[in-house]
Design a protein around this motif. Sequence first.
Motif, PDB file in Angstrom:
ATOM      1  N   SER A 138       0.846  -1.188   0.000  1.00  7.32           N
ATOM      2  CA  SER A 138       0.000   0.000   0.000  1.00  7.32           C
ATOM      3  C   SER A 138       0.884   1.242   0.000  1.00  7.32           C
ATOM      4  CB  SER A 138      -0.927   0.002   1.197  1.00  7.32           C
ATOM      5  OG  SER A 138      -0.177   0.347   2.347  1.00  7.32           O
ATOM      6  N   GLU A 139       0.228   2.409  -0.097  1.00  8.04           N
ATOM      7  CA  GLU A 139       0.935   3.698  -0.161  1.00  8.04           C
ATOM      8  C   GLU A 139       2.033   3.870   0.875  1.00  8.04           C
ATOM      9  OE1 GLU A 139      -2.874   5.890  -0.089  1.00  8.04           O
ATOM     10  OE2 GLU A 139      -2.982   4.051  -1.274  1.00  8.04           O
ATOM     11  N   LYS A 140       1.860   3.229   2.044  1.00  5.65           N
ATOM     12  CA  LYS A 140       2.804   3.461   3.133  1.00  5.65           C
ATOM     13  C   LYS A 140       4.108   2.682   2.958  1.00  5.65           C
ATOM     14  CE  LYS A 140      -0.403   2.188   6.102  1.00  5.65           C
ATOM     15  NZ  LYS A 140      -1.593   2.101   5.242  1.00  5.65           N
ATOM     16  N   ASP A 141       4.117   1.755   2.035  1.00  7.55           N
ATOM     17  CA  ASP A 141       5.290   0.886   1.924  1.00  7.55           C
ATOM     18  C   ASP A 141       6.431   1.527   1.132  1.00  7.55           C
ATOM     19  OD1 ASP A 141       4.587  -1.525   3.353  1.00  7.55           O
ATOM     20  OD2 ASP A 141       2.979  -1.734   1.848  1.00  7.55           O
ATOM     21  N   ASP A 142       7.622   0.939   1.325  1.00  6.87           N
ATOM     22  CA  ASP A 142       8.818   1.359   0.591  1.00  6.87           C
ATOM     23  C   ASP A 142       8.621   1.057  -0.897  1.00  6.87           C
ATOM     24  OD1 ASP A 142      11.324   1.980  -0.259  1.00  6.87           O
ATOM     25  OD2 ASP A 142      12.386   0.568   1.034  1.00  6.87           O
ATOM     26  N   GLN A 143       9.020   1.996  -1.745  1.00  6.91           N
ATOM     27  CA  GLN A 143       8.813   1.800  -3.181  1.00  6.91           C
ATOM     28  C   GLN A 143       9.886   0.942  -3.844  1.00  6.91           C
ATOM     29  OE1 GLN A 143       7.869   6.244  -3.898  1.00  6.91           O
ATOM     30  NE2 GLN A 143       7.042   5.179  -5.668  1.00  6.91           N
ATOM     31  N   ASP A 144      11.039   0.818  -3.193  1.00  3.93           N
ATOM     32  CA  ASP A 144      12.129   0.033  -3.784  1.00  3.93           C
ATOM     33  C   ASP A 144      12.209  -1.304  -3.085  1.00  3.93           C
ATOM     34  OD1 ASP A 144      13.440   1.964  -5.737  1.00  3.93           O
ATOM     35  OD2 ASP A 144      13.224   3.177  -3.920  1.00  3.93           O
ATOM     36  N   VAL A 145      11.828  -2.346  -3.785  1.00  3.17           N
ATOM     37  CA  VAL A 145      11.689  -3.648  -3.137  1.00  3.17           C
ATOM     38  C   VAL A 145      12.373  -4.766  -3.915  1.00  3.17           C
ATOM     39  CG1 VAL A 145       9.495  -3.065  -2.027  1.00  3.17           C
ATOM     40  CG2 VAL A 145       9.483  -4.059  -4.317  1.00  3.17           C
ATOM     41  N   MET A 146      12.681  -5.846  -3.190  1.00  2.00           N
ATOM     42  CA  MET A 146      13.180  -7.054  -3.818  1.00  2.00           C
ATOM     43  C   MET A 146      12.021  -8.053  -3.804  1.00  2.00           C
ATOM     44  SD  MET A 146      16.207  -6.164  -4.531  1.00  2.00           S
ATOM     45  CE  MET A 146      17.213  -7.566  -4.916  1.00  2.00           C
ATOM     46  N   VAL A 147      11.645  -8.531  -4.980  1.00  2.00           N
ATOM     47  CA  VAL A 147      10.477  -9.404  -5.071  1.00  2.00           C
ATOM     48  C   VAL A 147      10.938 -10.824  -5.361  1.00  2.00           C
ATOM     49  CG1 VAL A 147       8.319  -9.825  -6.307  1.00  2.00           C
ATOM     50  CG2 VAL A 147       9.084  -7.482  -5.897  1.00  2.00           C
ATOM     51  N   PRO A 148      10.535 -11.762  -4.489  1.00  2.00           N
ATOM     52  CA  PRO A 148      11.004 -13.135  -4.686  1.00  2.00           C
ATOM     53  C   PRO A 148      10.339 -13.828  -5.878  1.00  2.00           C
ATOM     54  CG  PRO A 148       9.540 -13.006  -2.779  1.00  2.00           C
ATOM     55  CD  PRO A 148       9.701 -11.612  -3.287  1.00  2.00           C
ATOM     56  N   TRP A 149      11.104 -14.657  -6.527  1.00  2.00           N
ATOM     57  CA  TRP A 149      10.596 -15.545  -7.570  1.00  2.00           C
ATOM     58  C   TRP A 149      10.995 -16.950  -7.146  1.00  2.00           C
ATOM     59  CZ3 TRP A 149       7.657 -15.091 -11.926  1.00  2.00           C
ATOM     60  CH2 TRP A 149       7.574 -16.241 -12.722  1.00  2.00           C
ATOM     61  N   VAL A 150      10.003 -17.772  -6.865  1.00  2.00           N
ATOM     62  CA  VAL A 150      10.324 -19.126  -6.406  1.00  2.00           C
ATOM     63  C   VAL A 150      10.210 -20.102  -7.562  1.00  2.00           C
ATOM     64  CG1 VAL A 150       9.760 -20.967  -4.772  1.00  2.00           C
ATOM     65  CG2 VAL A 150       9.461 -18.566  -4.106  1.00  2.00           C
ATOM     66  N   MET A 151      11.334 -20.743  -7.833  1.00  2.00           N
ATOM     67  CA  MET A 151      11.313 -21.772  -8.865  1.00  2.00           C
ATOM     68  C   MET A 151      11.156 -23.100  -8.155  1.00  2.00           C
ATOM     69  SD  MET A 151      14.070 -22.475 -11.807  1.00  2.00           S
ATOM     70  CE  MET A 151      14.366 -20.889 -12.482  1.00  2.00           C
ATOM     71  N   LYS A 152      10.028 -23.759  -8.416  1.00  2.00           N
ATOM     72  CA  LYS A 152       9.731 -25.019  -7.737  1.00  2.00           C
ATOM     73  C   LYS A 152      10.725 -26.084  -8.175  1.00  2.00           C
ATOM     74  CE  LYS A 152       5.892 -24.348  -5.258  1.00  2.00           C
ATOM     75  NZ  LYS A 152       6.570 -23.850  -4.060  1.00  2.00           N
ATOM     76  N   GLY A 153      11.259 -26.767  -7.200  1.00  2.00           N
ATOM     77  CA  GLY A 153      12.203 -27.833  -7.508  1.00  2.00           C
ATOM     78  C   GLY A 153      11.483 -29.103  -7.928  1.00  2.00           C
ATOM     79  N   SER A 154      12.223 -29.988  -8.574  1.00  2.00           N
ATOM     80  CA  SER A 154      11.628 -31.263  -8.951  1.00  2.00           C
ATOM     81  C   SER A 154      12.691 -32.346  -8.845  1.00  2.00           C
ATOM     82  CB  SER A 154      11.057 -31.165 -10.372  1.00  2.00           C
ATOM     83  OG  SER A 154      11.564 -32.175 -11.196  1.00  2.00           O
TER      84      SER A 154
END
Lengths: 131, 239
Positions: free
Chosen positions: B163-179
């Motif tokens: 939301s508006e209150k959050d930091d604008q510069d973020v690290m977003v996780p990408w999870v690659m499912k293992g097999s």
Amino acid sequence: MKLLTLNFLTCAIKTCKSNPASFPLHPKDAELEQIEIDMNPIFIRNILPRLDWVALKTLSSELGLASLPEDVPTEEELMGEDGEATQTLKDLHVLLMETGIASGRLCCGACGHEYAVKEGIANFLLPSHLV
Amino acid sequence: MAKNEQDEALSRGEGYEEEHVHSVYEQIASHFSSTRYKPWPIIERFLKSLPAGSIGLDIGCGNGKYLAVNPDIFIVGSDRSHNLVKIASQHQPHAVAVADILDLPHQVHFFDFAISIAVVHHLSTPERRIEAVRSILQTLKPGGQALVYVWALEQESSRRGWSEKDDQDVMVPWVMKGSKKAKNDSNSETPSTDKTFHRYYHLYRKGEIEHDVEAAGGKVVEAGYEKDNWWAIAMRGET
């Protein structure tokens, strides 16, 4: 990379953009490939007015391909009265859409920088000293 | 801002993006691509409204999902990730190349249109984001329009919940499912256990993309919000 693409590519170095010698890029040691794709006569007719015909002729002759007519073919030269594609249009389809550079280099006529083409894909990322 | 966050902000720029954006996409390319196939409505509408024979660019084309939307136009797509460009190259009649948004290999003031979808938010400083928008606009002929689409900070209803209150510069996780199967297949990029990658994003606030367009010397034609994203259709300014 199909030859049509080269009409819309130039040197990635900013200072070259204003220099007319940077367009078109010149293929070096180009290995060509033919990739069959369905012919779409309307598509060819529609994009033709957006092509730099002189640049296309330069490219075609530098690759040692059949020479193109002096001027851009007119609509009548592309399609017969029955709407059938003429030989001129078929030839353009083969040249623009089906003929591609599989590997080689693309050279800027202004600064001399060369971009590699491998497996049909050109790489325009610049080494850090040129950014 | 904590000390380590400050250090992080200071280190942003080209090298930072290489580590936190480019190399991540290169590694997750085919997995990422398999999750990206449905075109978003605003973008589909923009592409379908173009006259047949239009010539344009898809800057940061990823797997090329927008190349397939309108077969009557010609698009040269480009992306920083070689692995994504390879996937995008299958979309006839279009073409693709590997290129950087700040050093595009195209004529200036030439193209009928351009799109740049979910790309500008990966540049890590305000100056570089404005430069990226300028670079997109510069390709347009007079009257040509560009559609720029970025992730929004305001997405309280999404699973990220920012939301508006959050930091604008973020690290977003990408999870690659293992097999388990992947263990025996060395050609697969799928890991044998779950692997998490982090991509850098700058989340846009309301009005910010319009600001960037204007700072880049452009003019906003239309702008809006669509499902967790801000978008703007822009033209070059008068100069």
